[in-house]
Design a protein around this motif. Sequence first.
Motif, mmCIF file in Angstrom:
data_model
loop_
_atom_site.group_PDB
_atom_site.id
_atom_site.type_symbol
_atom_site.label_atom_id
_atom_site.label_comp_id
_atom_site.label_asym_id
_atom_site.label_seq_id
_atom_site.Cartn_x
_atom_site.Cartn_y
_atom_site.Cartn_z
ATOM 1 N N SER A 11 3.886 29.479 15.017
ATOM 2 C CA SER A 11 4.096 29.429 16.280
ATOM 3 C C SER A 11 5.604 29.898 16.553
ATOM 4 O O SER A 11 6.578 29.837 15.400
ATOM 5 C CB SER A 11 4.679 27.340 17.026
ATOM 6 N N VAL A 20 3.251 37.546 26.270
ATOM 7 C CA VAL A 20 2.488 37.839 25.361
ATOM 8 C C VAL A 20 1.117 38.554 24.543
ATOM 9 O O VAL A 20 -0.192 38.018 25.341
ATOM 10 C CB VAL A 20 2.681 35.825 24.536
ATOM 11 N N LEU A 26 4.024 39.743 17.291
ATOM 12 C CA LEU A 26 4.586 38.818 18.922
ATOM 13 C C LEU A 26 6.198 40.636 18.402
ATOM 14 O O LEU A 26 6.885 40.985 17.816
ATOM 15 C CB LEU A 26 5.558 37.881 18.706
ATOM 16 N N GLN A 45 8.892 29.915 26.685
ATOM 17 C CA GLN A 45 7.612 29.795 26.856
ATOM 18 C C GLN A 45 7.264 29.654 25.401
ATOM 19 O O GLN A 45 7.921 29.494 24.254
ATOM 20 C CB GLN A 45 6.085 31.170 26.439
ATOM 21 N N ALA A 47 4.642 30.791 22.083
ATOM 22 C CA ALA A 47 3.725 31.342 21.474
ATOM 23 C C ALA A 47 3.314 30.617 20.106
ATOM 24 O O ALA A 47 3.592 30.280 19.648
ATOM 25 C CB ALA A 47 4.548 32.470 21.237
ATOM 26 N N TYR A 48 1.638 30.760 19.985
ATOM 27 C CA TYR A 48 0.888 29.853 19.335
ATOM 28 C C TYR A 48 0.200 30.779 18.661
ATOM 29 O O TYR A 48 -0.433 31.666 19.846
ATOM 30 C CB TYR A 48 0.479 29.188 19.179
ATOM 31 N N TRP A 118 -2.747 35.648 19.054
ATOM 32 C CA TRP A 118 -1.490 35.031 19.859
ATOM 33 C C TRP A 118 -1.555 34.696 21.242
ATOM 34 O O TRP A 118 -2.157 35.683 21.916
ATOM 35 C CB TRP A 118 -0.396 35.960 20.327
ATOM 36 N N ARG A 119 -1.772 33.578 21.574
ATOM 37 C CA ARG A 119 -1.287 32.828 23.026
ATOM 38 C C ARG A 119 -0.804 32.002 23.672
ATOM 39 O O ARG A 119 0.577 32.004 22.588
ATOM 40 C CB ARG A 119 -2.313 31.917 23.436
ATOM 41 N N ALA A 120 -0.192 31.726 24.276
ATOM 42 C CA ALA A 120 1.469 31.490 24.766
ATOM 43 C C ALA A 120 1.445 30.240 25.843
ATOM 44 O O ALA A 120 0.072 30.255 26.661
ATOM 45 C CB ALA A 120 1.998 32.384 25.557
ATOM 46 N N TRP A 122 3.608 28.641 29.141
ATOM 47 C CA TRP A 122 4.740 28.650 29.894
ATOM 48 C C TRP A 122 4.759 27.725 29.915
ATOM 49 O O TRP A 122 4.337 26.175 30.957
ATOM 50 C CB TRP A 122 3.948 29.099 31.032
#
Length: 554
Positions: A11, A20, A26, A45, A47-48, A118-120, A122
């Motif tokens: 993360s 992302v 990243l 954000q 990110a994970y 990777w997703r995020a 907001w």
Amino acid sequence: MSDTAVLSIDSRLLSSLSKVFPDEELRDPAYAKGTALRSESFSFQLAYRSKQRAPKLKVAAESELAPHLTLKAVGLAPSELPCYADPDDFVLRTTPGLYPDPLYPLPDDGLTVYPNQWRAIWVSVDVPDDLPAGAYSIRLRLETETGETAAEETFELRVVAAKLPEQRLLHTEWFHSDCLATYYGVEVFSEEHWKLIAAYVKTAVSHGVNMLLTPLFTPPLDTEVGGERPTVQLVDVVRRGDRYEFGFGRLVRWVELCRSLGVRYFEFSHLFTQWGAKHAPKIIAEVDGERRRIFGWETDAAGEEYAGFLGQFLPELVRFIRAQGLASCSYFHVSDEPNANHLDSYRSASELVEEHLADFPIIDALSDYAFYERGLVRTPIPANNHIEPFLENGVEPLWTYYCCSQYRDVSNRFFYMPSVRNRIAGWQFYKFGVQGFLHWGYNFWYSQYSRKEIDPYRVTDAGGAFPSGDAFLVYPGEDGQPVESIRLKVFREALQDLRALELLESRIGRERALELLDEGAAAPLSFTDMPRDPALLLERRERINRLIEEMGTE
């Protein structure tokens, strides 16, 4: 960066200026603290990424600011046409594929975690006007269904004891009420349609839109020659021989609704067709008890019949405007985007309109200085890549716009561009005294020329016509509520930067504020020279806030 052994979840906290992508590492370093003024919406954000298949995760937020937090999942939108064939080098990528853009409500059953992507999330903080100044921690956790913490990050937001001033820039994103009716399958101006209009106007206003395109008659915008868009005419017309009667009941409802939602200014739809002012817009009237089209592509704009209609309609409209207390906030259009080949037809249309609307601002998107130089338009709106002659000649008031053609060397907000290129507009507006900004695509969910409806979740380029990100800022939500976008949020931040600079100017003077913008830059800020490093914008905004704080609350 945290890395837990249980699910191997990585993360990182990122600023709102990061995009992302699921298929790359990243790009930006961690961003774990910032400052905001009161009355500001601040975003960052989380990110994970999971390195393995993982169960669904839920997001938990702990903070004194919890009542003012909104968390959304950053979704991916497809782009078949991310850019034209000759983009400049200030881009993220130019390949077709999936781009981060829509902001979805967090699903009740948790986030689907895709391995090695990777997703995020907001995170927005809407800072109240009366929130005590000081530091606030926002602790974010990704939790498994059993409540186990898979990843955790803490952001620190420091609130400055100064209120962001009211927005002075006039800002319109063209509102396409017909697209709402088409997508949701409701009758135009039915109660269902009015509810949709209210929801989408509310979101627009909360993101800095204070002027709304108001369809007196169906706007003649992006319509194929000889084609039609759905009728969204607010004014009733009855023709009796060569005389006309007008009803303004729906227009009253529109105005009252928009005012209740915070709209401050009204731009009435174009009185002549796009690209040359050669024809009349589609106008429906009751004739001998039947509704029929009385004007449209078959109508010569310079003909006596349409001139006679406007000669009766515009005085009635002016009386309505004055009776409703709208005289100081009404704006008119002649024709959108005429070019040098249209000088004569635009002149004819402009003179006809000017005869009745001399007391009101007339604004049009056009980039040839000759239109202004010859007195054909009082408030030209040049594109940001054609604004230099208007700057050099001290045109006041100064407006600007951009659309699909402004893709080299200037600010814009296409999917493929970095968000810093979206947000820098706030600095540009401030430095050059821009008083109005126009964009054509708040919710245009048709293909180019309005030939057919599209699904904006599948087609983001108006059917292969415009780079993704040009035609709309919001997506249609299933519940009748708009799904916001990264681009919408970041442009609001640009407007907030503008307002913060105006506040700073009131404390230290314009000259010192301008020096701050160009400090350390390779070249002075212009519409074609701008900083590319998002860290610079973030650091400079922090300095602006700090200077405001140091100068005291008054």
